[in-house]
Motif scaffolding. Structure first.
Motif, mmCIF file in Angstrom:
data_model
loop_
_atom_site.group_PDB
_atom_site.id
_atom_site.type_symbol
_atom_site.label_atom_id
_atom_site.label_comp_id
_atom_site.label_asym_id
_atom_site.label_seq_id
_atom_site.Cartn_x
_atom_site.Cartn_y
_atom_site.Cartn_z
ATOM 1 N N TRP A 28 16.651 -34.159 3.078
ATOM 2 C CA TRP A 28 17.227 -33.311 2.034
ATOM 3 C C TRP A 28 16.239 -33.135 0.884
ATOM 4 N N GLN A 55 13.272 -31.009 1.845
ATOM 5 C CA GLN A 55 13.598 -29.591 1.964
ATOM 6 C C GLN A 55 13.663 -28.927 0.595
ATOM 7 N N ASP A 113 19.973 -29.632 14.015
ATOM 8 C CA ASP A 113 19.208 -28.526 13.402
ATOM 9 C C ASP A 113 18.997 -28.753 11.911
ATOM 10 N N LEU A 114 18.644 -29.986 11.565
ATOM 11 C CA LEU A 114 18.378 -30.341 10.178
ATOM 12 C C LEU A 114 16.897 -30.683 10.031
ATOM 13 N N PRO A 115 16.342 -30.392 8.866
ATOM 14 C CA PRO A 115 16.988 -30.014 7.592
ATOM 15 C C PRO A 115 17.227 -28.514 7.399
ATOM 16 N N GLY A 116 16.952 -27.699 8.401
ATOM 17 C CA GLY A 116 17.028 -26.254 8.214
ATOM 18 C C GLY A 116 18.382 -25.722 7.799
ATOM 19 N N ARG A 117 19.463 -26.425 8.142
ATOM 20 C CA ARG A 117 20.807 -25.950 7.812
ATOM 21 C C ARG A 117 21.302 -26.440 6.458
ATOM 22 N N ALA A 171 16.268 -28.660 -1.231
ATOM 23 C CA ALA A 171 17.507 -27.897 -1.379
ATOM 24 C C ALA A 171 18.182 -28.254 -2.702
ATOM 25 N N ARG A 209 22.335 -26.956 2.719
ATOM 26 C CA ARG A 209 22.699 -26.077 1.609
ATOM 27 C C ARG A 209 23.507 -26.916 0.631
#
Length: 225
Positions: free
Chosen positions: A73, A76, A44-48, A78, A50
């Motif tokens: 990364w 995203q 479930d990346l990159p949605g997770r 982030a 942080r």
């Protein structure tokens, strides 16, 4: 880099194949898309992502998976730091790494950072955009139990269980689970029943899902919170 180095041959142009295990390092079809399907989507990346997120990996190989994670990364956007930790028993030589990764020109700038750090035996390699890589050399059965971290996502990418059974032993997969944060995940291209059973016995919720390319199924797992 110490320990027994990888011995490679090349097939289908520039696809590296381990002579130790007679298995390719990535898909003969499309290694980049395989990594995105199995290890990114499977976790479930990159949605997770942080700040402070930790990705750990069994089987560093050419470094492709970690480069793809660093690209995701960066894409995203982030903020903060992504920690990438990989366990590898047979480190690849820098020239072989360069040849293998040349197949993925979209990764070239980040691959150059990886190769520079690899050639310099850097303990911590800056892949750019806040992504930092550490490769722990040695048999993961000996090194992983002494690792003090816990991963938010695992890339289980050893050579095929039939060819490299040591990296899929129940005790090692139990160590993977023990080093997984609550709510953390693991993904692997293999759907071998003994791998799924070992992850389940270690306390993870395990599912078989569609695989990539010629592989009909793969495995994902999640550690309950």
């Amino acid at each position: 880099m110490q320990d027994q180095h990888a011995r490679l041959e090349w097939r289908a142009g520039d696809v590296p194949v381990s002579r130790q295990y007679d298995d390719p390092y990535f898909s003969l079809d499309d290694g980049l898309e395989e990594t995105r399907h199995v290890f990114l989507a499977g976790n479930d990346l990159p949605g997770r992502f942080r700040d402070g997120f930790r990705v750990a990996e069994l089987g560093f190989g050419t470094g492709l998976n970690m480069l793809v994670a660093a690209e995701a990364w960066a894409g995203q956007g982030a903020p903060g730091t992504l920690h990438l930790i990989s366990f590898e028993a047979h480190p690849i030589s820098a020239p072989d790494m360069v040849r293998a990764l040349a197949a993925f020109p979209s990764l070239a700038p980040r691959a150059a950072r990886l190769v520079h750090g690899w050639q310099g035996n850097a303990g911590r390699i800056d892949l750019g955009d806040g992504a930092f890589l550490q490769v722990i050399i040695g048999d993961a059965r000996a090194t992983l139990p002494h690792w003090t971290g816990r991963a938010d996502a695992w890339f289980l990418d050893g050579f095929a269980p039939a060819r490299n059974p040591q990296l899929w032993e129940p005790d090692l997969l139990a160590a993977v689970a023990a080093h997984t944060a609550p709510g953390g995940t693991a993904a692997t291209y293999t759907a071998a029943g003994h791998v799924r059973r070992a992850l389940a016995a270690a306390g993870m919720d395990v599912s078989r899902v569609p695989g990539y390319g010629r592989k009909r199924h793969m495995t994902i797992a999640r550690m309950p919170r």
